[in-house]
Scaffold this motif. Structure first.
Motif, PDB file in Angstrom:
ATOM      1  N   GLY A  11      14.526  -9.322  -2.938  1.00  0.00           N
ATOM      2  CA  GLY A  11      13.157  -9.472  -3.045  1.00  0.00           C
ATOM      3  C   GLY A  11      12.731  -8.250  -4.298  1.00  0.00           C
ATOM      4  N   LEU A  12      12.441  -9.218  -5.317  1.00  0.00           N
ATOM      5  CA  LEU A  12      12.255  -8.475  -6.717  1.00  0.00           C
ATOM      6  C   LEU A  12      13.357  -7.490  -7.305  1.00  0.00           C
ATOM      7  CD1 LEU A  12       8.309  -7.482  -6.011  1.00  0.00           C
ATOM      8  CD2 LEU A  12       9.392  -9.458  -7.161  1.00  0.00           C
ATOM      9  N   LYS A  72      12.876   0.510   8.550  1.00  0.00           N
ATOM     10  CA  LYS A  72      12.117  -0.749   8.168  1.00  0.00           C
ATOM     11  C   LYS A  72      12.340  -0.956   6.702  1.00  0.00           C
ATOM     12  CE  LYS A  72       8.272  -1.441   9.826  1.00  0.00           C
ATOM     13  NZ  LYS A  72       6.591  -1.421  10.392  1.00  0.00           N
ATOM     14  N   SER A  73      12.120  -2.235   6.311  1.00  0.00           N
ATOM     15  CA  SER A  73      12.429  -2.359   4.750  1.00  0.00           C
ATOM     16  C   SER A  73      11.359  -3.837   4.332  1.00  0.00           C
ATOM     17  CB  SER A  73      13.813  -2.773   4.434  1.00  0.00           C
ATOM     18  OG  SER A  73      13.677  -3.264   3.198  1.00  0.00           O
ATOM     19  N   GLY A  74      10.531  -3.716   3.810  1.00  0.00           N
ATOM     20  CA  GLY A  74       9.453  -4.638   3.468  1.00  0.00           C
ATOM     21  C   GLY A  74      10.137  -5.783   2.718  1.00  0.00           C
ATOM     22  N   ASN A  75      11.001  -5.458   1.797  1.00  0.00           N
ATOM     23  CA  ASN A  75      11.861  -6.412   1.064  1.00  0.00           C
ATOM     24  C   ASN A  75      12.896  -7.061   2.104  1.00  0.00           C
ATOM     25  OD1 ASN A  75      10.632  -6.445  -1.527  1.00  0.00           O
ATOM     26  ND2 ASN A  75      11.779  -4.753  -2.344  1.00  0.00           N
ATOM     27  N   GLY A  76      13.559  -6.085   2.804  1.00  0.00           N
ATOM     28  CA  GLY A  76      14.522  -6.613   3.739  1.00  0.00           C
ATOM     29  C   GLY A  76      13.934  -7.677   4.757  1.00  0.00           C
ATOM     30  N   LEU A  77      12.731  -7.384   5.126  1.00  0.00           N
ATOM     31  CA  LEU A  77      12.241  -8.187   5.862  1.00  0.00           C
ATOM     32  C   LEU A  77      12.027  -9.626   5.448  1.00  0.00           C
ATOM     33  CD1 LEU A  77       9.980  -5.703   7.837  1.00  0.00           C
ATOM     34  CD2 LEU A  77      11.640  -7.167   9.015  1.00  0.00           C
ATOM     35  N   PRO A 251       9.144  -1.978 -11.005  1.00  0.00           N
ATOM     36  CA  PRO A 251      10.025  -2.184 -12.134  1.00  0.00           C
ATOM     37  C   PRO A 251      10.620  -3.830 -11.945  1.00  0.00           C
ATOM     38  CG  PRO A 251      10.451  -0.031 -11.844  1.00  0.00           C
ATOM     39  CD  PRO A 251       9.558  -0.383 -10.604  1.00  0.00           C
ATOM     40  N   GLY A 252      10.683  -4.335 -10.670  1.00  0.00           N
ATOM     41  CA  GLY A 252      11.528  -5.391 -10.413  1.00  0.00           C
ATOM     42  C   GLY A 252      10.441  -6.575 -10.320  1.00  0.00           C
ATOM     43  N   GLY A 253       9.085  -6.063 -10.285  1.00  0.00           N
ATOM     44  CA  GLY A 253       8.054  -6.941 -10.055  1.00  0.00           C
ATOM     45  C   GLY A 253       6.831  -6.714  -9.239  1.00  0.00           C
ATOM     46  N   SER A 254       5.854  -7.797  -8.835  1.00  0.00           N
ATOM     47  CA  SER A 254       4.797  -6.999  -7.962  1.00  0.00           C
ATOM     48  C   SER A 254       4.626  -7.594  -6.700  1.00  0.00           C
ATOM     49  CB  SER A 254       3.588  -7.273  -9.050  1.00  0.00           C
ATOM     50  OG  SER A 254       3.554  -6.831 -10.260  1.00  0.00           O
ATOM     51  N   VAL A 255       3.946  -7.083  -5.866  1.00  0.00           N
ATOM     52  CA  VAL A 255       3.737  -7.581  -4.388  1.00  0.00           C
ATOM     53  C   VAL A 255       2.192  -7.330  -4.157  1.00  0.00           C
ATOM     54  CG1 VAL A 255       6.104  -7.155  -3.369  1.00  0.00           C
ATOM     55  CG2 VAL A 255       4.324  -5.274  -3.323  1.00  0.00           C
ATOM     56  N   ASP A 262      -8.690  -0.337   9.687  1.00  0.00           N
ATOM     57  CA  ASP A 262      -7.576   0.455  10.637  1.00  0.00           C
ATOM     58  C   ASP A 262      -6.490   0.962  10.056  1.00  0.00           C
ATOM     59  OD1 ASP A 262      -6.402  -1.843  10.670  1.00  0.00           O
ATOM     60  OD2 ASP A 262      -6.299  -1.724  12.938  1.00  0.00           O
ATOM     61  N   TYR A 263      -6.208   0.613   8.701  1.00  0.00           N
ATOM     62  CA  TYR A 263      -5.113   0.828   7.998  1.00  0.00           C
ATOM     63  C   TYR A 263      -3.763   0.020   8.512  1.00  0.00           C
ATOM     64  CZ  TYR A 263      -7.512   4.442   5.311  1.00  0.00           C
ATOM     65  OH  TYR A 263      -8.202   4.897   4.421  1.00  0.00           O
ATOM     66  N   ALA A 264      -4.017  -1.142   8.944  1.00  0.00           N
ATOM     67  CA  ALA A 264      -3.089  -2.013   9.238  1.00  0.00           C
ATOM     68  C   ALA A 264      -2.749  -2.815   7.847  1.00  0.00           C
ATOM     69  CB  ALA A 264      -3.487  -3.197  10.284  1.00  0.00           C
ATOM     70  N   ILE A 265      -1.358  -2.897   7.555  1.00  0.00           N
ATOM     71  CA  ILE A 265      -0.922  -3.193   6.103  1.00  0.00           C
ATOM     72  C   ILE A 265      -0.116  -4.478   6.389  1.00  0.00           C
ATOM     73  CG2 ILE A 265       0.592  -2.692   4.335  1.00  0.00           C
ATOM     74  CD1 ILE A 265      -1.500  -0.342   4.818  1.00  0.00           C
ATOM     75  N   ARG A 266      -0.685  -5.522   5.323  1.00  0.00           N
ATOM     76  CA  ARG A 266      -0.169  -6.833   5.111  1.00  0.00           C
ATOM     77  C   ARG A 266       0.516  -6.858   3.804  1.00  0.00           C
ATOM     78  NH1 ARG A 266      -1.667 -12.332   3.580  1.00  0.00           N
ATOM     79  NH2 ARG A 266      -0.785 -13.761   4.685  1.00  0.00           N
ATOM     80  N   LEU A 267       1.885  -7.192   3.674  1.00  0.00           N
ATOM     81  CA  LEU A 267       2.596  -7.080   2.467  1.00  0.00           C
ATOM     82  C   LEU A 267       2.683  -8.581   2.314  1.00  0.00           C
ATOM     83  CD1 LEU A 267       4.339  -6.156   0.343  1.00  0.00           C
ATOM     84  CD2 LEU A 267       6.218  -5.994   2.112  1.00  0.00           C
ATOM     85  N   ARG A 268       2.629  -9.120   0.925  1.00  0.00           N
ATOM     86  CA  ARG A 268       2.889 -10.423   0.707  1.00  0.00           C
ATOM     87  C   ARG A 268       3.764 -10.397  -0.853  1.00  0.00           C
ATOM     88  NH1 ARG A 268      -1.035 -15.783   0.998  1.00  0.00           N
ATOM     89  NH2 ARG A 268       0.387 -17.310  -0.231  1.00  0.00           N
ATOM     90  N   GLY A 269       4.907 -11.023  -0.920  1.00  0.00           N
ATOM     91  CA  GLY A 269       5.689 -11.320  -2.070  1.00  0.00           C
ATOM     92  C   GLY A 269       6.835 -12.133  -1.841  1.00  0.00           C
ATOM     93  N   PRO A 270       7.518 -12.310  -2.866  1.00  0.00           N
ATOM     94  CA  PRO A 270       8.541 -13.501  -2.989  1.00  0.00           C
ATOM     95  C   PRO A 270       9.841 -12.629  -2.431  1.00  0.00           C
ATOM     96  CG  PRO A 270       8.454 -12.145  -5.383  1.00  0.00           C
ATOM     97  CD  PRO A 270       7.509 -11.652  -4.179  1.00  0.00           C
ATOM     98  N   ALA A 271      10.890 -13.632  -2.178  1.00  0.00           N
ATOM     99  CA  ALA A 271      12.400 -13.499  -1.702  1.00  0.00           C
ATOM    100  C   ALA A 271      13.059 -14.642  -1.988  1.00  0.00           C
ATOM    101  CB  ALA A 271      12.282 -12.997  -0.089  1.00  0.00           C
TER     102      ALA A 271
END
Length: 285
Positions: A11-12, A72-77, A251-255, A262-271
């Motif tokens: 991922g990036l 946890k790892s956002g890229n790993g997931l 450095p590897g790119g953008s997400v 409520d500070y719930a977080i949603r991540l979106r990006g490439p893999a």
């Protein structure tokens, strides 16, 4: 001793080896994790994703290249989602993945050219309490805490947890000499007895941030999904960016990170999955 079957994705530029627990021919010890992840003598990666594909929801354990566990790892997931998609185990539906400390919801949003997938991950709520991060000096919210560092001087740190620990350092200017000097010191600072991931970040605009990453157990990485979420959460909490959708450049790119009320977080990006093969028996001993 049998060979080890594996797949590898990134991922990036943050790359992980994926192992199916059902294919594991021997116990995955710290020494074997280090051997597999070795960039010069092994398959090479920023960590290992060990998957239980028989469990429902799917279960995942994550290991840093030094053999230590990562919560946890956002890229790993997202890499794991790409792995499941390639195996035909998921398509466009949302699905759950169980981690050692919590569960996340993943979804393959779009198939892009060259085998790249656009993937979203519901990462849970950001927690700014020091006790949630494992920040020894202060149990309550510790944003802006002034921390002495080895070698002299202080750093203003912003601890935040996404079920894994983060230390966000906000700067007007990112300087590589400071990053290389302070990144490893903060990652292993006594204030974080279990260690922490470190992000040096700066605000580029009302909906844009830049971040450099020093990961616990891995060192400098091109990108980190959970680190991007941590940076966006802290900058939102401090009123430095608008609430909602924020782009985090690494450095590897953008997400894209979305911070809710409520500070719930949603991540979106490439893999992207990049290779499959075997690690030969002699590598792992």
């Amino acid at each position: 001793m049998p060979d080890l079957r594996f797949a590898k994705g990134h991922g990036l530029g943050n790359d992980y080896i994926v192992l199916d627990a059902a294919d594991l021919p021997w116990p995955l010890t710290v020494e074997r994790i280090r051997a597999v992840c070795d960039r010069h003598r092994g398959a090479g990666s920023d960590g290992i994703l060990l998957a239980d594909l028989e469990a429902r929801p799917f279960a995942l354990k994550i290991y840093n290249p030094d053999g230590s566990p990562a919560e946890k790892s956002g890229n790993g997931l997202r890499i794991f989602a790409a792995y499941l998609h390639r195996r035909g185990l998921v398509a466009g539906e949302a699905f759950r993945v169980r981690l050692p400390k919590d569960e996340v919801t993943l979804k393959v949003e779009t198939e892009l050219p060259a085998g790249v997938l656009d993937i979203s991950a519901e990462m849970g709520r950001a927690d700014f309490r020091g006790e949630a991060v494992g920040f020894a000096p202060q149990a309550e919210e510790a944003l802006g805490f002034v921390l002495p560092v080895e070698g002299g001087g202080t750093v203003r740190v912003n601890p935040v947890s996404l079920a894994n620990p983060h230390c966000v350092v906000l700067m007007d200017e990112l300087r590589r000499d400071e990053f290389l000097r302070l990144g490893p010191r903060l990652a292993t600072h006594p204030a974080f007895p279990a260690g922490t991931n470190v992000q040096f970040a700066r605000v580029l605009g009302p909906d844009r941030l830049e971040a450099w990453i020093w990961e616990r157990g891995a060192g400098e990485t091109l990108a980190s999904g959970s680190s991007a979420c941590a940076v966006a959460a802290v900058a939102t909490r401090l009123g430095l960016v608008q609430r909602g959708r924020v782009t985090v450049e690494m450095p590897g790119g953008s997400v894209e990170v979305t911070v809710a009320e409520d500070y719930a977080i949603r991540l979106r990006g490439p893999a992207q999955m990049v290779t499959e093969g075997v690690v030969l028996e002699g590598v792992v001993g």
